[in-house]
Design a protein around this motif. Sequence first.
Motif, PDB file in Angstrom:
ATOM      1  N   ALA A 363     -39.980  51.838  29.167  1.00  0.00           N
ATOM      2  CA  ALA A 363     -40.929  51.237  28.230  1.00  0.00           C
ATOM      3  C   ALA A 363     -41.482  52.278  27.268  1.00  0.00           C
ATOM      4  O   ALA A 363     -41.884  51.956  26.149  1.00  0.00           O
ATOM      5  N   GLU A 364     -41.513  53.545  27.698  1.00  0.00           N
ATOM      6  CA  GLU A 364     -41.994  54.626  26.836  1.00  0.00           C
ATOM      7  C   GLU A 364     -40.872  55.191  25.977  1.00  0.00           C
ATOM      8  O   GLU A 364     -41.098  55.585  24.842  1.00  0.00           O
ATOM      9  N   VAL A 365     -39.698  55.269  26.560  1.00  0.00           N
ATOM     10  CA  VAL A 365     -38.618  56.014  25.918  1.00  0.00           C
ATOM     11  C   VAL A 365     -37.905  55.177  24.864  1.00  0.00           C
ATOM     12  O   VAL A 365     -37.550  55.688  23.806  1.00  0.00           O
ATOM     13  N   LEU A 366     -37.714  53.907  25.160  1.00  0.00           N
ATOM     14  CA  LEU A 366     -36.873  53.101  24.271  1.00  0.00           C
ATOM     15  C   LEU A 366     -37.465  52.852  22.889  1.00  0.00           C
ATOM     16  O   LEU A 366     -36.741  52.913  21.902  1.00  0.00           O
ATOM     17  N   PRO A 367     -38.760  52.554  22.736  1.00  0.00           N
ATOM     18  CA  PRO A 367     -39.266  52.217  21.405  1.00  0.00           C
ATOM     19  C   PRO A 367     -38.988  53.320  20.392  1.00  0.00           C
ATOM     20  O   PRO A 367     -39.143  54.510  20.685  1.00  0.00           O
ATOM     21  N   GLY A 368     -38.560  52.917  19.236  1.00  0.00           N
ATOM     22  CA  GLY A 368     -38.217  53.882  18.204  1.00  0.00           C
ATOM     23  C   GLY A 368     -36.745  54.174  18.126  1.00  0.00           C
ATOM     24  O   GLY A 368     -36.276  54.725  17.141  1.00  0.00           O
ATOM     25  N   ASN A 369     -36.012  53.814  19.172  1.00  0.00           N
ATOM     26  CA  ASN A 369     -34.585  54.083  19.162  1.00  0.00           C
ATOM     27  C   ASN A 369     -33.819  52.875  18.641  1.00  0.00           C
ATOM     28  O   ASN A 369     -34.337  51.758  18.566  1.00  0.00           O
ATOM     29  N   LEU A 370     -32.557  53.118  18.360  1.00  0.00           N
ATOM     30  CA  LEU A 370     -31.691  52.040  17.902  1.00  0.00           C
ATOM     31  C   LEU A 370     -31.111  51.306  19.106  1.00  0.00           C
ATOM     32  O   LEU A 370     -31.036  51.866  20.209  1.00  0.00           O
ATOM     33  N   ILE A 371     -30.692  50.102  18.848  1.00  0.00           N
ATOM     34  CA  ILE A 371     -30.111  49.316  19.940  1.00  0.00           C
ATOM     35  C   ILE A 371     -28.883  50.019  20.498  1.00  0.00           C
ATOM     36  O   ILE A 371     -28.638  50.025  21.705  1.00  0.00           O
ATOM     37  N   ALA A 372     -28.100  50.639  19.617  1.00  0.00           N
ATOM     38  CA  ALA A 372     -26.893  51.321  20.076  1.00  0.00           C
ATOM     39  C   ALA A 372     -27.233  52.462  21.030  1.00  0.00           C
ATOM     40  O   ALA A 372     -26.460  52.771  21.937  1.00  0.00           O
ATOM     41  N   ASP A 373     -28.390  53.091  20.836  1.00  0.00           N
ATOM     42  CA  ASP A 373     -28.794  54.175  21.733  1.00  0.00           C
ATOM     43  C   ASP A 373     -29.395  53.649  23.021  1.00  0.00           C
ATOM     44  O   ASP A 373     -29.552  54.400  23.990  1.00  0.00           O
ATOM     45  N   MET A 374     -29.766  52.379  23.008  1.00  0.00           N
ATOM     46  CA  MET A 374     -30.390  51.801  24.200  1.00  0.00           C
ATOM     47  C   MET A 374     -29.479  51.961  25.410  1.00  0.00           C
ATOM     48  O   MET A 374     -29.925  52.336  26.488  1.00  0.00           O
ATOM     49  N   VAL A 375     -28.194  51.680  25.215  1.00  0.00           N
ATOM     50  CA  VAL A 375     -27.253  51.770  26.330  1.00  0.00           C
ATOM     51  C   VAL A 375     -27.159  53.215  26.820  1.00  0.00           C
ATOM     52  O   VAL A 375     -27.151  53.478  28.025  1.00  0.00           O
ATOM     53  N   ALA A 376     -27.138  54.153  25.853  1.00  0.00           N
ATOM     54  CA  ALA A 376     -27.056  55.561  26.235  1.00  0.00           C
ATOM     55  C   ALA A 376     -28.275  55.980  27.042  1.00  0.00           C
ATOM     56  O   ALA A 376     -28.171  56.720  28.019  1.00  0.00           O
ATOM     57  N   ILE A 377     -29.445  55.504  26.637  1.00  0.00           N
ATOM     58  CA  ILE A 377     -30.668  55.896  27.351  1.00  0.00           C
ATOM     59  C   ILE A 377     -30.733  55.213  28.707  1.00  0.00           C
ATOM     60  O   ILE A 377     -31.029  55.839  29.728  1.00  0.00           O
ATOM     61  N   LEU A 378     -30.422  53.928  28.711  1.00  0.00           N
ATOM     62  CA  LEU A 378     -30.472  53.163  29.958  1.00  0.00           C
ATOM     63  C   LEU A 378     -29.554  53.794  31.002  1.00  0.00           C
ATOM     64  O   LEU A 378     -29.953  54.007  32.146  1.00  0.00           O
ATOM     65  N   GLY A 379     -28.337  54.107  30.577  1.00  0.00           N
ATOM     66  CA  GLY A 379     -27.386  54.676  31.528  1.00  0.00           C
ATOM     67  C   GLY A 379     -27.820  56.031  32.028  1.00  0.00           C
ATOM     68  O   GLY A 379     -27.570  56.389  33.175  1.00  0.00           O
ATOM     69  N   SER A 380     -28.512  56.793  31.177  1.00  0.00           N
ATOM     70  CA  SER A 380     -28.873  58.149  31.565  1.00  0.00           C
ATOM     71  C   SER A 380     -30.090  58.188  32.470  1.00  0.00           C
ATOM     72  O   SER A 380     -30.484  59.265  32.905  1.00  0.00           O
ATOM     73  N   MET A 381     -30.688  57.029  32.749  1.00  0.00           N
ATOM     74  CA  MET A 381     -31.821  57.034  33.680  1.00  0.00           C
ATOM     75  C   MET A 381     -31.336  57.002  35.126  1.00  0.00           C
ATOM     76  O   MET A 381     -32.148  57.071  36.044  1.00  0.00           O
ATOM     77  N   PHE A 382     -30.024  56.889  35.320  1.00  0.00           N
ATOM     78  CA  PHE A 382     -29.399  56.986  36.637  1.00  0.00           C
ATOM     79  C   PHE A 382     -30.177  56.231  37.713  1.00  0.00           C
ATOM     80  O   PHE A 382     -30.808  56.816  38.573  1.00  0.00           O
ATOM     81  N   PHE A 383     -30.126  54.940  37.598  1.00  0.00           N
ATOM     82  CA  PHE A 383     -30.851  54.133  38.591  1.00  0.00           C
ATOM     83  C   PHE A 383     -29.891  53.206  39.314  1.00  0.00           C
ATOM     84  O   PHE A 383     -28.783  52.950  38.857  1.00  0.00           O
ATOM     85  N   VAL A 384     -30.339  52.734  40.445  1.00  0.00           N
ATOM     86  CA  VAL A 384     -29.635  51.715  41.205  1.00  0.00           C
ATOM     87  C   VAL A 384     -30.587  50.533  41.289  1.00  0.00           C
ATOM     88  O   VAL A 384     -31.741  50.701  41.690  1.00  0.00           O
ATOM     89  N   VAL A 385     -30.128  49.365  40.886  1.00  0.00           N
ATOM     90  CA  VAL A 385     -31.066  48.245  40.798  1.00  0.00           C
ATOM     91  C   VAL A 385     -31.625  47.885  42.173  1.00  0.00           C
ATOM     92  O   VAL A 385     -32.783  47.505  42.302  1.00  0.00           O
ATOM     93  N   GLY A 386     -30.820  48.042  43.206  1.00  0.00           N
ATOM     94  CA  GLY A 386     -31.334  47.770  44.542  1.00  0.00           C
ATOM     95  C   GLY A 386     -32.504  48.679  44.884  1.00  0.00           C
ATOM     96  O   GLY A 386     -33.415  48.301  45.623  1.00  0.00           O
ATOM     97  N   ASP A 387     -32.489  49.869  44.344  1.00  0.00           N
ATOM     98  CA  ASP A 387     -33.547  50.838  44.573  1.00  0.00           C
ATOM     99  C   ASP A 387     -34.785  50.481  43.746  1.00  0.00           C
ATOM    100  O   ASP A 387     -35.902  50.829  44.107  1.00  0.00           O
ATOM    101  N   VAL A 388     -34.584  49.786  42.640  1.00  0.00           N
ATOM    102  CA  VAL A 388     -35.710  49.359  41.813  1.00  0.00           C
ATOM    103  C   VAL A 388     -36.411  48.182  42.477  1.00  0.00           C
ATOM    104  O   VAL A 388     -37.634  48.143  42.600  1.00  0.00           O
ATOM    105  N   ASP A 389     -35.608  47.215  42.899  1.00  0.00           N
ATOM    106  CA  ASP A 389     -36.179  45.947  43.358  1.00  0.00           C
ATOM    107  C   ASP A 389     -36.489  45.926  44.854  1.00  0.00           C
ATOM    108  O   ASP A 389     -37.264  45.095  45.309  1.00  0.00           O
ATOM    109  N   LYS A 390     -35.871  46.806  45.604  1.00  0.00           N
ATOM    110  CA  LYS A 390     -36.107  46.932  47.040  1.00  0.00           C
ATOM    111  C   LYS A 390     -35.889  45.626  47.798  1.00  0.00           C
ATOM    112  O   LYS A 390     -36.774  44.932  48.164  1.00  0.00           O
TER     113      LYS A 390
END
Lengths: 390, 219
Positions: A363-390
Motif C-alpha cells: 500500500a506504501e510502495v505501489l502508489p506513484g508507480n506504473l501498472i507495468a511496474d506493479m507486477v515487478a514490485i509485487l513479485g519482488s515482495m517474495f510472499f506466499v499467500v498461505g503465509d499472508v492469510d494463515k
Amino acid sequence: MTTTEGRRELTVGMGAGGLATADMVLNIGPQHPATHGVLRLRIVVDGERIVSAEPIVGYMHRGAEKLFEVRDYRQIIVLANRHDWLSAFSSELGVVLGVERMLGMEVPERAVWARTLLAELNRVLNHLMFLGSYPLELGAITPIFYAFREREELQAVMEEASGGRMHYMFNRVGGLKEDLPAGWLDRVAYAVQAVRGRLPDLEALIVGNEILEARTRGVGIVTPETIAAYGVSGPIARAAGVDMDLRRDEPYLAYGELFADSGPGRVVTRTAGDCLARLEVLLEQVHVSLDLAEACLDRLRTLPQGPVNVKLPKVLKVPEGDLYTATENPLGFNGYYLVSRGEKTPWRLKLRSASFNNVAVLAEVLPGNLIADMVAILGSMFFVVGDVDK
Amino acid sequence: MTEEAKKPGAIGIPGILKGLATTARTMAKPTHTAEYPHAQPHLPPRSRGVIALLEENCTSCMLCARECPDWCIYIDSHKETIPATTPGGRERQRNVLDRFAIDFSLCMYCGICIEVCPFDALHWSPEFEYSELDIRDLLHEKDRLGQWMPTVPPPSALDEHSAEAAEIGATTRPGRLVRTTPARPAPTRATPSGQEPPPASGQEPPPPTASEPAPEPGE
C-alpha cells in the motif's frame, strides 16, 4: 507514499492540456496470473499510474490459529508447515523450539545441527523458487527451469530424510522424528556441491541481464522508515539496508556458532531497496545458506554417536505460561506466541508470519508507480499467500 | 535503467548474450528431466506415498483414528468371545476389525497414525499412483489398504552416528528381574527416562520397541 523523485514521467500522446481522466478502480486478483495465489489488490489508477493500492487478504484464510488450539503439539506441526509451504521446515521449527523452551528441554546436539542443516537447505529451496518465479513474472521463462533443476536436487535429499517433498513433518518436540539415513550426509554434500557448481548457470540468466535490470532497478524502492513502520523483515528489509537477521541477532539452533566472527554465516544486505536489490539479496543468500549447510555437514560428521530426539511422555503437556519464539524464516520473521494453560493443547498460539507484513507494505510502495511496474514490485515482495492469510 | 541505456546498442547487451550462451551450453548437454510415465521416479523408502495396513497387526485400538489431525481414519470393530481352550479355562475376548478405512481425500500425509500405532499395523509405501476420477474412490477400505503392503520397502539403514537401536541397548544392559511370562515382553519396562504408564484404553501396553526412535519396520 514513495518519494516523488522516484516517479518516472509517463508521456503518452495526449491532446493539448491532456485528457480529463477519472480515477479508475482496478482489481488485480484474486485470480490473476501475476499473483502467486489468491492475493487481491484493489488499485486506483489515474491513467497508467497507480494512485493508491490496497492489498485485500483473506481469500485463503484457513483459521490456522484457531485450529492450533484444538491440536496437540505434534498435530500442530502438521498445520505449522502448511501456512508457508515454501518454508515448511523453518515454520515447524518455530513451534517445536517454543515448546522446548517452555519445557526447558535439552535437545541433543546432533538434532540441533541436523535441524540447522535442514533449515538452511529449506532456505535454499525457498529462494530458488523465487529466483525462478520472479523472472517468470517479468517475462523471462528460462530461469525457472534452472531453478527447478537445483530444487529437485535438494528436494531429493530432503525427501530421503523426511519422506516429504514440501511438508516435511520431520521436527518433533525434542528433536527430529527419526535419525538420518545412512550415507545421507554424503548425498547432501554431493547435492550442495552440484547446486553450487550449477548456480552460475542461473546467475548468468539473471545477473546483469539488461532487460531484467531495466524492469527492476530503481523500481519499488522501500525505505528503511517504511520497513520499520510496517514490520517488514527478511530479504526485503535487508535489501533496503536494514541489517537485521535473527540468525545472528537472536541466535537459535546452531546459528550462534555459525554466525560468530570466524563462522561461515554472514548477513547479506543491500542499500538500494529496489526490486533488483531484493533479488540480489536472495541470490547471495543462496550462497551463504549453502556455506552454512556445508558447515553443518562437517559438524554432523564429527559429532559423537548420539540420539536425535528425546523420549517424550505419552501425553505432552506444556507448563503454564507464555512465550514468543521468533525464527528467521526464508521470507522474514516467523513468530509463534504460545500461551499454555498446562494442557496438552495450547490455549492460544498466535502466528506472526513474514508475508503478511511484507504484503501490507504494498500500500506504501505501489502508489506513484506504473501498472507495468506493479507486477515487478509485487513479485519482488517474495510472499506466499498461505503465509499472508494463515 | 539509465546507466544501461547509455551503453551502445547491439554490442551493449552482454548480459543477455551471457544468458543465451548458458542456454546454448545447456542445450548441448543431455537433458536432466525424465519422462515420467515411461521412466518411473526413484523414491526413497521414507517417501510418504500411501498408507498400507497390515490387518493382522491391528487390534482396533483406535489410537491412529484419535491422533489423526483431521480424523480421516474410520474404524469399526466388535468384540468376540473366544471359548476356553482348556476345560475350566477362562473365556477370552478379542477385538475383531470390521472396517478400517482411510480417506485419502482428507489425509494430510503427516504420518502421525503410523507413528502412534503401537503394533506396527500401518506403514508408509512410496506408491503414489492412485488418483481417481471420483473423489469418493479415494476412501480406501481395509482390503485396498492391505494391497499396498507388498509395496512397503524395508526401512533405510541409519546414519553411523545414530544412537544404537533400543534392542541392542536392551541386550547389553545388566539383567533385570526374573520374567514371569517369558513368551511375552514384560508389560512395563524399567527405563531410566520414566516412561509414563500405557494409555488407559484397556489395551495391552505396547511392546518396548514400538515407541523407540530405533528403526521401525516400514518407516
